[in-house]
Motif scaffolding. Structure first.
Motif, PDB file in Angstrom:
ATOM      1  N   GLU A 147      -1.062 -26.840  25.570  1.00 26.88           N
ATOM      2  CA  GLU A 147       0.390 -26.969  25.723  1.00 26.88           C
ATOM      3  C   GLU A 147       1.115 -26.642  24.419  1.00 26.88           C
ATOM      4  N   ARG A 148       0.522 -27.016  23.299  1.00 25.50           N
ATOM      5  CA  ARG A 148       1.119 -26.673  22.004  1.00 25.50           C
ATOM      6  C   ARG A 148       0.980 -25.173  21.727  1.00 25.50           C
ATOM      7  N   LEU A 149      -0.162 -24.613  22.097  1.00 27.21           N
ATOM      8  CA  LEU A 149      -0.355 -23.172  21.914  1.00 27.21           C
ATOM      9  C   LEU A 149       0.663 -22.376  22.709  1.00 27.21           C
ATOM     10  N   LEU A 150       1.056 -22.891  23.858  1.00 28.12           N
ATOM     11  CA  LEU A 150       2.070 -22.217  24.678  1.00 28.12           C
ATOM     12  C   LEU A 150       3.314 -21.919  23.849  1.00 28.12           C
ATOM     13  N   ILE A 151       3.724 -22.875  23.027  1.00 29.83           N
ATOM     14  CA  ILE A 151       4.915 -22.718  22.190  1.00 29.83           C
ATOM     15  C   ILE A 151       4.608 -21.894  20.948  1.00 29.83           C
ATOM     16  N   GLN A 152       3.502 -22.189  20.285  1.00 29.18           N
ATOM     17  CA  GLN A 152       3.178 -21.512  19.033  1.00 29.18           C
ATOM     18  C   GLN A 152       2.912 -20.027  19.247  1.00 29.18           C
ATOM     19  N   VAL A 189      14.579 -20.952  23.269  1.00 31.15           N
ATOM     20  CA  VAL A 189      13.397 -21.033  24.115  1.00 31.15           C
ATOM     21  C   VAL A 189      13.699 -21.883  25.334  1.00 31.15           C
ATOM     22  N   LEU A 190      13.184 -21.454  26.472  1.00 30.04           N
ATOM     23  CA  LEU A 190      13.211 -22.257  27.680  1.00 30.04           C
ATOM     24  C   LEU A 190      11.788 -22.669  27.997  1.00 30.04           C
ATOM     25  N   ILE A 191      11.579 -23.979  28.201  1.00 35.23           N
ATOM     26  CA  ILE A 191      10.280 -24.512  28.567  1.00 35.23           C
ATOM     27  C   ILE A 191      10.339 -24.929  30.025  1.00 35.23           C
ATOM     28  N   GLY A 192       9.482 -24.359  30.828  1.00 37.00           N
ATOM     29  CA  GLY A 192       9.421 -24.695  32.240  1.00 37.00           C
ATOM     30  C   GLY A 192       8.393 -25.777  32.484  1.00 37.00           C
ATOM     31  N   GLY A 229       4.857 -33.924  27.955  1.00 40.14           N
ATOM     32  CA  GLY A 229       5.727 -33.815  26.789  1.00 40.14           C
ATOM     33  C   GLY A 229       5.165 -33.105  25.577  1.00 40.14           C
ATOM     34  N   PHE A 230       3.922 -32.645  25.623  1.00 37.59           N
ATOM     35  CA  PHE A 230       3.331 -32.007  24.447  1.00 37.59           C
ATOM     36  C   PHE A 230       4.094 -30.754  24.016  1.00 37.59           C
ATOM     37  N   SER A 231       4.437 -29.892  24.971  1.00 38.95           N
ATOM     38  CA  SER A 231       5.111 -28.635  24.628  1.00 38.95           C
ATOM     39  C   SER A 231       6.495 -28.892  24.039  1.00 38.95           C
ATOM     40  N   LEU A 232       7.249 -29.795  24.661  1.00 33.85           N
ATOM     41  CA  LEU A 232       8.590 -30.086  24.164  1.00 33.85           C
ATOM     42  C   LEU A 232       8.529 -30.693  22.770  1.00 33.85           C
ATOM     43  N   LEU A 285       6.232 -21.252  30.118  1.00 31.65           N
ATOM     44  CA  LEU A 285       6.144 -21.875  31.438  1.00 31.65           C
ATOM     45  C   LEU A 285       4.818 -22.593  31.636  1.00 31.65           C
ATOM     46  N   ASP A 286       4.910 -23.861  32.004  1.00 29.30           N
ATOM     47  CA  ASP A 286       3.749 -24.666  32.351  1.00 29.30           C
ATOM     48  C   ASP A 286       4.053 -25.294  33.703  1.00 29.30           C
ATOM     49  N   ILE A 287       3.920 -24.476  34.756  1.00 27.97           N
ATOM     50  CA  ILE A 287       4.314 -24.874  36.101  1.00 27.97           C
ATOM     51  C   ILE A 287       3.083 -24.934  36.995  1.00 27.97           C
ATOM     52  N   ASP A 288       2.869 -26.106  37.581  1.00 28.11           N
ATOM     53  CA  ASP A 288       1.736 -26.324  38.457  1.00 28.11           C
ATOM     54  C   ASP A 288       0.451 -26.089  37.649  1.00 28.11           C
ATOM     55  N   ASN A 289      -0.566 -25.510  38.273  1.00 27.76           N
ATOM     56  CA  ASN A 289      -1.825 -25.258  37.555  1.00 27.76           C
ATOM     57  C   ASN A 289      -1.975 -23.802  37.141  1.00 27.76           C
ATOM     58  N   GLY A 290      -0.896 -23.024  37.250  1.00 28.15           N
ATOM     59  CA  GLY A 290      -0.965 -21.627  36.844  1.00 28.15           C
ATOM     60  C   GLY A 290      -0.905 -20.689  38.029  1.00 28.15           C
ATOM     61  N   PRO A 291      -1.019 -19.387  37.781  1.00 27.33           N
ATOM     62  CA  PRO A 291      -0.777 -18.395  38.826  1.00 27.33           C
ATOM     63  C   PRO A 291      -1.746 -18.416  39.999  1.00 27.33           C
TER      64      PRO A 291
END
Length: 236
Positions: free
Chosen positions: A54-59, A77-80, A85-88, A155-161
């Motif tokens: 989740e942190r890597l998503l932002i970094q 940045v928009l976080i989905g 709360g890790f990404s935020l 975006l971190d929505i559900d379990n992914g695509p």
């Protein structure tokens, strides 16, 4: 918030802290030892045991903006997905972000951060003056005709695509959803997508939707396939 009697799940005691029925089904907050986990419609979504991906998503998004020479001195940045709360928290700890929008459709999850135990993991980020909490469905928000553009979409929505718990989330990862994401990015903006497993099909879908510089970062986990962050850029 209600407290239920503990239940046994393997060697650990699992305590259900809250259970809600909402427009998208049931959402549950449980405590397993010293960790918390979110369950949606009976399926495990996430927990507080390991926030590396989740942190890597932002970094990764910020690094890509740096690599390509972002036009914005303080990018937006928009976080989905608020999740645990890790990404935020990671985004709010970085002063270079100028604006941080967090989209979360579940009332319960927002409340678990504002007045519940998950606030310890978002680290007070909801009070940051740069942070705007958007209590809405991500696809509905993105599809709005007058919507603003962002330098990064994380975006971190559900379990992914390839593995969604809520059927309506499938639309985010298809051709129509990717077209919406492309239009919501500034030129040279970055799209970062968290997934519970790698997806070569999603990589191809990103390229077909007009994204460039498509790469996948893998994060090993204790058991099973690695978590990943899919990264792509809207060419300027």
């Amino acid at each position: 918030m209600t407290t239920a009697l503990p239940e046994r799940d393997g060697p650990e005691v699992v305590v259900t802290l809250d259970r809600r029925e909402g427009p998208y089904g049931e959402v549950v907050l449980r405590q397993r030892g010293r960790h918390f986990e979110i369950i949606a419609n009976g399926c495990f979504l996430m927990d507080t045991a390991d926030g590396r991906s989740e942190r890597l998503l932002i970094q990764a998004a910020l690094d890509e903006l740096d690599r390509t020479g972002s036009r914005a001195e303080r990018p937006a940045v928009l976080i989905g997905g608020l999740g645990v709360g890790f990404s935020l928290a990671y985004a709010a700890a970085e002063p270079r972000w100028g604006r941080i929008a967090i989209v979360e459709r579940e009332t319960a999850i927002i409340e678990w951060h504002r007045s519940g135990p998950l606030g310890a993991f978002s680290g007070g980020a909801l009070e940051d003056e740069r942070v705007a909490v958007l209590h809405t469905d991500l696809l509905e928000y993105l599809a709005a005709a007058d919507g603003e553009r962002y330098d990064a979409l994380c975006l971190d929505i559900d379990n992914g695509p390839d593995w969604t718990v809520t059927d309506s989330n499938n639309g985010l990862y298809g051709a129509d959803g990717l077209a919406v994401l492309w239009h919501r990015l500034q030129p040279d903006g970055v799209l970062a997508v968290w997934s519970a497993q790698p997806s070569s099909a999603f990589e191809e879908a990103l390229r077909a939707a007009g994204f460039s510089d498509v790469v996948t970062h893998e994060i090993p986990v204790a058991r099973g396939v690695p978590d990943v962050v899919h990264l792509a850029r809207r060419a300027g």
